[in-house]
Enzyme design. Sequence first.
Site, PDB file in Angstrom:
ATOM      1  N   SER A  21      34.678  23.859  31.066  1.00 35.47           N
ATOM      2  CA  SER A  21      34.069  23.566  32.464  1.00 35.47           C
ATOM      3  C   SER A  21      35.360  23.446  33.500  1.00 35.47           C
ATOM      4  CB  SER A  21      33.368  22.542  32.383  1.00 35.47           C
ATOM      5  OG  SER A  21      31.948  22.754  31.892  1.00 35.47           O
ATOM      6  N   LYS A  70      25.239  12.649  26.728  1.00 36.10           N
ATOM      7  CA  LYS A  70      23.977  13.147  27.797  1.00 36.10           C
ATOM      8  C   LYS A  70      23.130  12.130  27.990  1.00 36.10           C
ATOM      9  CE  LYS A  70      25.110  17.997  27.594  1.00 36.10           C
ATOM     10  NZ  LYS A  70      24.648  19.332  27.863  1.00 36.10           N
ATOM     11  N   GLY A 132      16.100  23.946  16.045  1.00 35.05           N
ATOM     12  CA  GLY A 132      16.766  22.679  16.176  1.00 35.05           C
ATOM     13  C   GLY A 132      15.679  21.720  16.718  1.00 35.05           C
ATOM     14  N   THR A 158      15.022  20.013   9.062  1.00 29.33           N
ATOM     15  CA  THR A 158      14.160  18.768   8.803  1.00 29.33           C
ATOM     16  C   THR A 158      13.020  18.955   9.618  1.00 29.33           C
ATOM     17  OG1 THR A 158      16.473  17.689   8.700  1.00 29.33           O
ATOM     18  CG2 THR A 158      14.454  16.343   8.394  1.00 29.33           C
ATOM     19  N   LYS A 161      11.401  16.032  11.833  1.00 30.53           N
ATOM     20  CA  LYS A 161      12.277  15.882  13.321  1.00 30.53           C
ATOM     21  C   LYS A 161      11.553  16.699  14.454  1.00 30.53           C
ATOM     22  CE  LYS A 161      16.425  15.128  14.138  1.00 30.53           C
ATOM     23  NZ  LYS A 161      17.907  15.324  14.148  1.00 30.53           N
ATOM     24  N   GLY A 240      25.506  31.910  24.820  1.00 31.88           N
ATOM     25  CA  GLY A 240      25.852  30.454  25.435  1.00 31.88           C
ATOM     26  C   GLY A 240      26.667  30.321  26.568  1.00 31.88           C
TER      27      GLY A 240
END
Length: 276
Positions: A21, A70, A132, A158, A161, A240
Amino acid sequence: VSDPHGIWAGVIGHPVKHSLSPLIHGAWLKAAGIEGLYAPIEASPDGFEAMVRAKIAEGYAGLNVTVPFKTQALELAETATFRALDAGAANLLTFRGGRIHADNTDGVGLLAAFAEQAPQWQAHAAPVTILGAGGAARGAAVALEDAGCPQIRIVNRTAEKAEVLAQALGGAVVAMTGREAFEGVGAVINATSAGLLGGELEAPLDATPEGCVVMDMTYVPVLTAFLAHAEGLGRPVVDGLSMLIGQAKPSFQAFFGQPPPDTDVRSLAIAELARR
Ligand code: ATR
């Protein structure tokens, strides 16, 4: 701070030294001829709030927030946009009028990345699978639902989750497992930290239909193993780095009061990543 004039902003994280950034905002500031500063700000794991308050006292206009702060950033704010509240996290704090205001531009960045690198993709055309179930996945799910995506499938190593996240968000967000989760989708997004942690991400991308866009929210390297695998299957990919630049644009506007100039920050970022 060699030139203590103009508008000050920065990115706060732990660690923050790998953040691109400062390079991106610094290049925009220079190209736009704006007198200002965009600094990397390292905070200790339990020193986030104190560091934010110190920067407010120094006269900062705002801060971008990165890992692992965050969620704390949203909690610290007095006011917040709906998109930050929905995401449960803020990547942007502004300090005008003596108040901490939270926003989240990661969703804007995600959609901007698709618009730039896979303009044929349409949010409302088909379900999207997100790999995710952490904060990054939650933010992506919220942004996709807002964009009109008919179904958002959460797939996680998992599985419990994924269930918890799907139940928390409700609406078009569901938890899924197996190959079935990849059938008939318009896009697959990697929102795990597998690549960052040096792990191998298992996903049956061969179950996706032809033309399914494969996106990776991580960008080191820019063409991740996950995206390379997708390209090997002939799938269009979105990286990304495009998302990173996409989230930076509204942040720059919020800090410096004007949109960033049309500078090729992508090439600068790629050159910097190659140097490391
Ligand atoms: P963030 O806030 O960046 O999303 P997080 O909350 O720590 O980070 O979530 C990391 C996500 O990456 C989780 O979904 C995690 O899966 P688990 O819930 O099973 O831990 C996922 N993840 C990390 N390493 C992974 C790997 N090697 N393979 C698959 N998923 C992985």
